[in-house]
Motif scaffolding. Structure first.
Motif, PDB file in Angstrom:
ATOM      1  N   ASP A 140     -31.028 -45.819  36.942  1.00 50.32           N
ATOM      2  CA  ASP A 140     -30.547 -46.881  37.844  1.00 50.32           C
ATOM      3  C   ASP A 140     -29.057 -46.729  38.146  1.00 50.32           C
ATOM      4  O   ASP A 140     -28.601 -47.103  39.227  1.00 50.32           O
ATOM      5  CB  ASP A 140     -30.856 -48.275  37.274  1.00 50.32           C
ATOM      6  N   VAL A 141     -28.320 -46.140  37.191  1.00 52.48           N
ATOM      7  CA  VAL A 141     -26.899 -45.892  37.448  1.00 52.48           C
ATOM      8  C   VAL A 141     -26.761 -44.770  38.486  1.00 52.48           C
ATOM      9  O   VAL A 141     -25.970 -44.868  39.430  1.00 52.48           O
ATOM     10  CB  VAL A 141     -26.142 -45.553  36.144  1.00 52.48           C
ATOM     11  N   MET A 142     -27.585 -43.716  38.344  1.00 50.59           N
ATOM     12  CA  MET A 142     -27.555 -42.625  39.327  1.00 50.59           C
ATOM     13  C   MET A 142     -27.900 -43.152  40.717  1.00 50.59           C
ATOM     14  O   MET A 142     -27.275 -42.762  41.708  1.00 50.59           O
ATOM     15  CB  MET A 142     -28.517 -41.503  38.912  1.00 50.59           C
ATOM     16  N   ASP A 147     -26.374 -44.532  46.262  1.00 56.52           N
ATOM     17  CA  ASP A 147     -26.231 -45.584  47.281  1.00 56.52           C
ATOM     18  C   ASP A 147     -24.774 -45.757  47.676  1.00 56.52           C
ATOM     19  O   ASP A 147     -24.447 -45.867  48.858  1.00 56.52           O
ATOM     20  CB  ASP A 147     -26.707 -46.939  46.730  1.00 56.52           C
ATOM     21  N   ALA A 148     -23.912 -45.813  46.660  1.00 57.30           N
ATOM     22  CA  ALA A 148     -22.490 -46.061  46.908  1.00 57.30           C
ATOM     23  C   ALA A 148     -21.885 -44.932  47.745  1.00 57.30           C
ATOM     24  O   ALA A 148     -21.164 -45.180  48.709  1.00 57.30           O
ATOM     25  CB  ALA A 148     -21.750 -46.194  45.581  1.00 57.30           C
ATOM     26  N   MET A 149     -22.207 -43.698  47.402  1.00 54.19           N
ATOM     27  CA  MET A 149     -21.615 -42.565  48.120  1.00 54.19           C
ATOM     28  C   MET A 149     -22.155 -42.465  49.544  1.00 54.19           C
ATOM     29  O   MET A 149     -21.445 -42.097  50.466  1.00 54.19           O
ATOM     30  CB  MET A 149     -21.833 -41.257  47.346  1.00 54.19           C
ATOM     31  N   ARG A 150     -23.420 -42.839  49.727  1.00 49.79           N
ATOM     32  CA  ARG A 150     -24.012 -42.842  51.066  1.00 49.79           C
ATOM     33  C   ARG A 150     -23.287 -43.854  51.947  1.00 49.79           C
ATOM     34  O   ARG A 150     -22.901 -43.560  53.081  1.00 49.79           O
ATOM     35  CB  ARG A 150     -25.503 -43.179  50.955  1.00 49.79           C
ATOM     36  N   ARG A 151     -23.065 -45.074  51.425  1.00 51.65           N
ATOM     37  CA  ARG A 151     -22.357 -46.108  52.188  1.00 51.65           C
ATOM     38  C   ARG A 151     -20.945 -45.672  52.537  1.00 51.65           C
ATOM     39  O   ARG A 151     -20.473 -45.880  53.644  1.00 51.65           O
ATOM     40  CB  ARG A 151     -22.196 -47.371  51.324  1.00 51.65           C
ATOM     41  N   ILE A 152     -20.253 -45.131  51.533  1.00 52.76           N
ATOM     42  CA  ILE A 152     -18.870 -44.692  51.751  1.00 52.76           C
ATOM     43  C   ILE A 152     -18.821 -43.633  52.850  1.00 52.76           C
ATOM     44  O   ILE A 152     -18.036 -43.725  53.792  1.00 52.76           O
ATOM     45  CB  ILE A 152     -18.284 -44.115  50.428  1.00 52.76           C
ATOM     46  N   ALA A 153     -19.691 -42.632  52.736  1.00 55.41           N
ATOM     47  CA  ALA A 153     -19.668 -41.516  53.694  1.00 55.41           C
ATOM     48  C   ALA A 153     -19.986 -42.000  55.107  1.00 55.41           C
ATOM     49  O   ALA A 153     -19.353 -41.575  56.070  1.00 55.41           O
ATOM     50  CB  ALA A 153     -20.658 -40.437  53.257  1.00 55.41           C
TER      51      ALA A 153
ATOM     52  N   ALA B 148     -18.569 -50.329  47.131  1.00 57.44           N
ATOM     53  CA  ALA B 148     -19.227 -49.233  46.424  1.00 57.44           C
ATOM     54  C   ALA B 148     -18.784 -49.193  44.961  1.00 57.44           C
ATOM     55  O   ALA B 148     -19.610 -49.051  44.054  1.00 57.44           O
ATOM     56  CB  ALA B 148     -18.897 -47.908  47.118  1.00 57.44           C
ATOM     57  N   MET B 149     -17.499 -49.343  44.723  1.00 58.07           N
ATOM     58  CA  MET B 149     -16.991 -49.257  43.351  1.00 58.07           C
ATOM     59  C   MET B 149     -17.445 -50.457  42.518  1.00 58.07           C
ATOM     60  O   MET B 149     -17.713 -50.341  41.332  1.00 58.07           O
ATOM     61  CB  MET B 149     -15.466 -49.108  43.354  1.00 58.07           C
ATOM     62  N   ARG B 150     -17.541 -51.624  43.169  1.00 58.25           N
ATOM     63  CA  ARG B 150     -18.027 -52.819  42.476  1.00 58.25           C
ATOM     64  C   ARG B 150     -19.475 -52.610  42.021  1.00 58.25           C
ATOM     65  O   ARG B 150     -19.843 -52.877  40.873  1.00 58.25           O
ATOM     66  CB  ARG B 150     -17.924 -54.019  43.413  1.00 58.25           C
ATOM     67  N   ARG B 151     -20.324 -52.079  42.922  1.00 64.54           N
ATOM     68  CA  ARG B 151     -21.727 -51.821  42.576  1.00 64.54           C
ATOM     69  C   ARG B 151     -21.849 -50.807  41.451  1.00 64.54           C
ATOM     70  O   ARG B 151     -22.643 -50.965  40.524  1.00 64.54           O
ATOM     71  CB  ARG B 151     -22.444 -51.176  43.765  1.00 64.54           C
ATOM     72  N   ILE B 152     -21.084 -49.725  41.568  1.00 63.10           N
ATOM     73  CA  ILE B 152     -21.126 -48.669  40.553  1.00 63.10           C
ATOM     74  C   ILE B 152     -20.733 -49.240  39.191  1.00 63.10           C
ATOM     75  O   ILE B 152     -21.431 -49.047  38.197  1.00 63.10           O
ATOM     76  CB  ILE B 152     -20.162 -47.516  40.947  1.00 63.10           C
ATOM     77  N   ALA B 153     -19.625 -49.972  39.162  1.00 64.45           N
ATOM     78  CA  ALA B 153     -19.112 -50.496  37.888  1.00 64.45           C
ATOM     79  C   ALA B 153     -20.107 -51.470  37.257  1.00 64.45           C
ATOM     80  O   ALA B 153     -20.336 -51.445  36.046  1.00 64.45           O
ATOM     81  CB  ALA B 153     -17.760 -51.165  38.105  1.00 64.45           C
TER      82      ALA B 153
END
Lengths: 202, 202
Positions: A140-142, A147-153, B148-153
């Motif tokens: 779930d962390v992966m 998800d986070a990197m997709r949004r950022i990009a 993104a960083m909030r979700r990751i953390a």
């Protein structure tokens, strides 16, 4: 302006400027006499850019590749990104197993699981180091990472300016490199906030 | 096992092991004669961990701090995170203006805009380098970074094991450091995918 004025304006030493001149990072000024050269506003701008790149952990030779990409940009924004990435990543001769890395790239949204080999190799090596250290990223962390990197990009690439190649190059190259320390520091701040929420601060 | 067997198992040279022993990263083996020492499975595990840390760009002295934190952990998970972060970030003597950095930390969700000074300083310096280079992060892109960083953390901190301190320490320290190269490489892959979607690959 003279080299001493350029140094004062950019807040760097004359020795540093001479080093950048020798390394070919900063173009020579216009000779005004046998011992003096004149520098213009674009020298100052380039000098600030070099400082920012070096300050972000980019090596001298990587900075040279980045500045080359800005001076002689590829025509397509996709190739540009490849150039920026290649200039600032280490291509190693070691063969690495990219099976797991390709799975992650597919989960990021690439139908054929492909991206530039340098980037794929970097993902594979990062996964290898995590495994070597006996650490595991929970699924779930992966998923949160992907998800986070997709949004950022998507947000980043949506903002690539299309009116001038120079603007696009600067956006892509600098946005890729200079933002990395910011993202890593924001992640740590977010971790501290989340840890305080979960565990308290005492 | 002997040092030669330890070297073969971990796939590192005997010279490298001797260097780690001299630097105090790897504990001495048990002397079995005047010229020989015996190493156990936990030496091998520690050796792999050292390799992974160094391979992730952690310096020798940072690795020493990280290993110290694992060997002598603070009692609270929040303090642990601070130790892991401090061990792997550069604390500089330069005074930096943290006004903008504090605004970002507040947007990350900290009511009083505070996190550890080392992390706040790192955000401020990263913002300074971006500005120096004449680059701007558009507001919607910055919002994407913060989200993104909030979700990751949150995903990461939710997974901190609470059954054993040692497990919590390893999770926090290694998760912070070893995942950084992975995240940066995934961002680049995601950028290439998003660029291909927007601009095509030719």
């Amino acid at each position: 302006m003279r080299i001493s004025e350029l140094a004062a304006e950019a807040d760097v030493s004359i020795a540093t400027i001479k080093f950048y001149l020798r390394e070919g990072l900063l173009p020579e000024g216009e000779r005004s006499s046998a011992t003096q050269a004149t520098y213009r506003a674009d020298h100052l701008e380039r000098l600030r850019l070099i400082r920012a790149l070096i300050g972000s952990g980019v090596s001298i030779s990587q900075a040279r590749s980045v500045l080359d990409a800005i001076d002689r940009p590829p025509t397509n924004a996709y190739d540009l990104l490849g150039t920026a990435h290649a200039a600032t990543m280490t291509r190693t001769a070691d063969a690495v197993d990219t099976t797991e890395a390709e799975k992650l790239v597919r989960r990021l949204g690439s139908a054929d699981g492909r991206c530039d080999d340098v980037v794929l190799g970097a993902i594979a090596r990062a996964l290898g180091q995590i495994e070597e250290a006996g650490f595991q990223v929970a699924d779930d962390v992966m998923t949160a990472y992907l998800d986070a990197m997709r949004r950022i990009a998507r947000a980043e690439i949506a903002g690539v300016p299309t009116d001038s190649t120079e603007a696009a190059v600067k956006y892509v190259v600098l946005g890729t490199i200079l933002v990395e320390p910011l993202l890593l520091a924001l992640r740590r701040a977010a971790e501290q906030i989340a840890a305080a929420e979960r565990f308290g601060t005492h």
